[in-house]
Write a protein that holds these residues in place. Structure first.
Motif, PDB file in Angstrom:
ATOM      1  N   ASN A 114      11.831  -9.664  24.332  1.00 22.54           N
ATOM      2  CA  ASN A 114      12.907  -9.510  25.313  1.00 22.54           C
ATOM      3  C   ASN A 114      13.273  -8.045  25.535  1.00 22.54           C
ATOM      4  O   ASN A 114      13.587  -7.635  26.648  1.00 22.54           O
ATOM      5  N   LYS A 115      13.235  -7.260  24.469  1.00 28.31           N
ATOM      6  CA  LYS A 115      13.561  -5.831  24.573  1.00 28.31           C
ATOM      7  C   LYS A 115      12.309  -4.970  24.780  1.00 28.31           C
ATOM      8  O   LYS A 115      12.416  -3.752  24.866  1.00 28.31           O
ATOM      9  N   ASN A 116      11.145  -5.606  24.828  1.00 28.47           N
ATOM     10  CA  ASN A 116       9.863  -4.901  24.940  1.00 28.47           C
ATOM     11  C   ASN A 116       9.721  -3.876  23.812  1.00 28.47           C
ATOM     12  O   ASN A 116       9.280  -2.755  24.027  1.00 28.47           O
ATOM     13  N   ASP A 117      10.131  -4.265  22.615  1.00 31.81           N
ATOM     14  CA  ASP A 117      10.108  -3.409  21.437  1.00 31.81           C
ATOM     15  C   ASP A 117       9.095  -3.964  20.439  1.00 31.81           C
ATOM     16  O   ASP A 117       9.391  -4.911  19.707  1.00 31.81           O
ATOM     17  N   ILE A 118       7.906  -3.389  20.432  1.00 30.10           N
ATOM     18  CA  ILE A 118       6.841  -3.810  19.531  1.00 30.10           C
ATOM     19  C   ILE A 118       6.432  -2.584  18.729  1.00 30.10           C
ATOM     20  O   ILE A 118       5.942  -1.593  19.285  1.00 30.10           O
ATOM     21  N   THR A 119       6.671  -2.650  17.417  1.00 34.68           N
ATOM     22  CA  THR A 119       6.428  -1.498  16.558  1.00 34.68           C
ATOM     23  C   THR A 119       5.595  -1.907  15.352  1.00 34.68           C
ATOM     24  O   THR A 119       5.831  -2.968  14.754  1.00 34.68           O
ATOM     25  N   PHE A 120       4.630  -1.066  15.010  1.00 37.26           N
ATOM     26  CA  PHE A 120       3.789  -1.262  13.835  1.00 37.26           C
ATOM     27  C   PHE A 120       3.862  -0.016  12.965  1.00 37.26           C
ATOM     28  O   PHE A 120       4.141   1.078  13.462  1.00 37.26           O
ATOM     29  N   THR A 121       3.600  -0.188  11.667  1.00 39.67           N
ATOM     30  CA  THR A 121       3.422   0.970  10.786  1.00 39.67           C
ATOM     31  C   THR A 121       1.952   1.048  10.423  1.00 39.67           C
ATOM     32  O   THR A 121       1.293   0.020  10.221  1.00 39.67           O
ATOM     33  N   VAL A 122       1.446   2.262  10.366  1.00 34.37           N
ATOM     34  CA  VAL A 122       0.064   2.510   9.972  1.00 34.37           C
ATOM     35  C   VAL A 122       0.117   3.347   8.714  1.00 34.37           C
ATOM     36  O   VAL A 122       0.688   4.443   8.710  1.00 34.37           O
ATOM     37  N   THR A 123      -0.457   2.839   7.613  1.00 36.82           N
ATOM     38  CA  THR A 123      -0.477   3.547   6.339  1.00 36.82           C
ATOM     39  C   THR A 123      -1.898   3.993   6.042  1.00 36.82           C
ATOM     40  O   THR A 123      -2.832   3.208   6.149  1.00 36.82           O
ATOM     41  N   ILE A 124      -2.028   5.261   5.689  1.00 33.48           N
ATOM     42  CA  ILE A 124      -3.346   5.813   5.312  1.00 33.48           C
ATOM     43  C   ILE A 124      -3.463   5.682   3.814  1.00 33.48           C
ATOM     44  O   ILE A 124      -2.676   6.261   3.052  1.00 33.48           O
ATOM     45  N   THR A 125      -4.440   4.894   3.359  1.00 30.33           N
ATOM     46  CA  THR A 125      -4.568   4.588   1.947  1.00 30.33           C
ATOM     47  C   THR A 125      -5.493   5.537   1.208  1.00 30.33           C
ATOM     48  O   THR A 125      -5.545   5.519   0.000  1.00 30.33           O
ATOM     49  N   LYS A 126      -6.256   6.346   1.914  1.00 31.84           N
ATOM     50  CA  LYS A 126      -7.176   7.284   1.231  1.00 31.84           C
ATOM     51  C   LYS A 126      -6.683   8.689   1.366  1.00 31.84           C
ATOM     52  O   LYS A 126      -6.166   9.110   2.353  1.00 31.84           O
ATOM     53  N   VAL A 135       0.848  -1.182   0.000  1.00 31.17           N
ATOM     54  CA  VAL A 135       0.000   0.000   0.000  1.00 31.17           C
ATOM     55  C   VAL A 135       0.887   1.237   0.000  1.00 31.17           C
ATOM     56  O   VAL A 135       2.014   1.221   0.477  1.00 31.17           O
ATOM     57  N   GLU A 136       0.335   2.300  -0.577  1.00 30.57           N
ATOM     58  CA  GLU A 136       1.061   3.562  -0.611  1.00 30.57           C
ATOM     59  C   GLU A 136       0.226   4.623   0.063  1.00 30.57           C
ATOM     60  O   GLU A 136      -1.003   4.589   0.029  1.00 30.57           O
ATOM     61  N   GLY A 137       0.899   5.556   0.658  1.00 31.76           N
ATOM     62  CA  GLY A 137       0.252   6.651   1.353  1.00 31.76           C
ATOM     63  C   GLY A 137       1.104   7.074   2.525  1.00 31.76           C
ATOM     64  O   GLY A 137       2.169   6.497   2.789  1.00 31.76           O
ATOM     65  N   GLY A 170      -9.507   2.497   5.451  1.00 30.58           N
ATOM     66  CA  GLY A 170      -8.448   3.356   4.938  1.00 30.58           C
ATOM     67  C   GLY A 170      -7.142   3.281   5.708  1.00 30.58           C
ATOM     68  O   GLY A 170      -6.177   3.945   5.342  1.00 30.58           O
ATOM     69  N   LEU A 171      -7.093   2.485   6.763  1.00 31.24           N
ATOM     70  CA  LEU A 171      -5.853   2.316   7.528  1.00 31.24           C
ATOM     71  C   LEU A 171      -5.366   0.878   7.386  1.00 31.24           C
ATOM     72  O   LEU A 171      -6.135  -0.059   7.547  1.00 31.24           O
ATOM     73  N   VAL A 172      -4.084   0.722   7.081  1.00 32.93           N
ATOM     74  CA  VAL A 172      -3.487  -0.610   6.934  1.00 32.93           C
ATOM     75  C   VAL A 172      -2.313  -0.722   7.905  1.00 32.93           C
ATOM     76  O   VAL A 172      -1.419   0.124   7.912  1.00 32.93           O
TER      77      VAL A 172
END
Length: 186
Positions: free
Chosen positions: A174-186, A39-41, A163-165
């Motif tokens: 172990n490092k308590n590092d949880i990361t997500f990307t949220v892309t706005i498609t509209k 997806v792009e945005g 509209g959100l992916v």
């Protein structure tokens, strides 16, 4: 003499029925097809902790739990644990599944290297995953690959808002590092 013939006939029929049931229950299922979503945005990065994700996941489970169904809990600690209690002869027996989560190149969370126990009994993972895949009511974003002993969480299929992916970026407990990307498609 007639009772012996009837006895062994009944024994043969019972054995055949049990063999067919076991064959059906433990028949392997095909590997799931998981599409790659490009997806792009505009893209934003969201970082969270195990504690916040525990609260979010268990809140989702409570809201979407079916009445009369098996209740379970998800706990992120050193591994991802799914726990439940199944009543056997009026007493609850603990069912515990533990996984090592990681992120693949497509942004899916892969739950790998599972261990499964029922009380003190260690269960064969491929058979349990095949059974869960056939008989559990799972969301469309959970794909089970029993042959390779993995569960895929297709994060891009989780619908939080039109509209959100989402895609997973890091999932290091172990490092308590949880990361997500949220892309706005509209």
């Amino acid at each position: 003499m007639k009772w012996k013939v009837l006895f062994f006939s009944l024994l043969g029929i019972n054995s055949l029925v049990m063999a067919l049931l076991l064959f059906y229950m433990f028949q392997s299922s095909p590997s799931p097809y998981i599409s790659n979503v490009n997806v792009e945005g505009p893209t934003f990065t969201v970082q969270t902790s195990k504690q916040h994700l525990n609260a979010l996941v268990n809140d989702y489970i409570q809201k979407h739990e079916k009445k009369g169904g098996l209740s379970y809990n998800v706990q992120l600690a050193d591994r991802l644990y799914i726990t439940s209690a199944i009543p056997i002869f009026g007493k609850p027996v603990d069912l515990t599944m533990a996984f090592n989560p990681k992120v693949d190149e497509n942004g899916h969370v892969v739950l790998a290297h599972p261990t499964m126990t029922f009380g003190q009994l260690r269960l064969p993972v491929p058979y349990v995953l095949t059974y869960i895949n056939k008989h559990a009511s799972l969301p469309n974003w959970v794909k089970i690959d029993a042959k390779h002993e993995r569960i895929y969480i297709v994060v891009s299929n989780i619908r939080i808002k039109e509209g959100l992916v989402l895609k997973a970026k890091t999932f290091d407990l172990n490092k308590n590092d949880i990361t997500f990307t949220v892309t706005i498609t509209k």
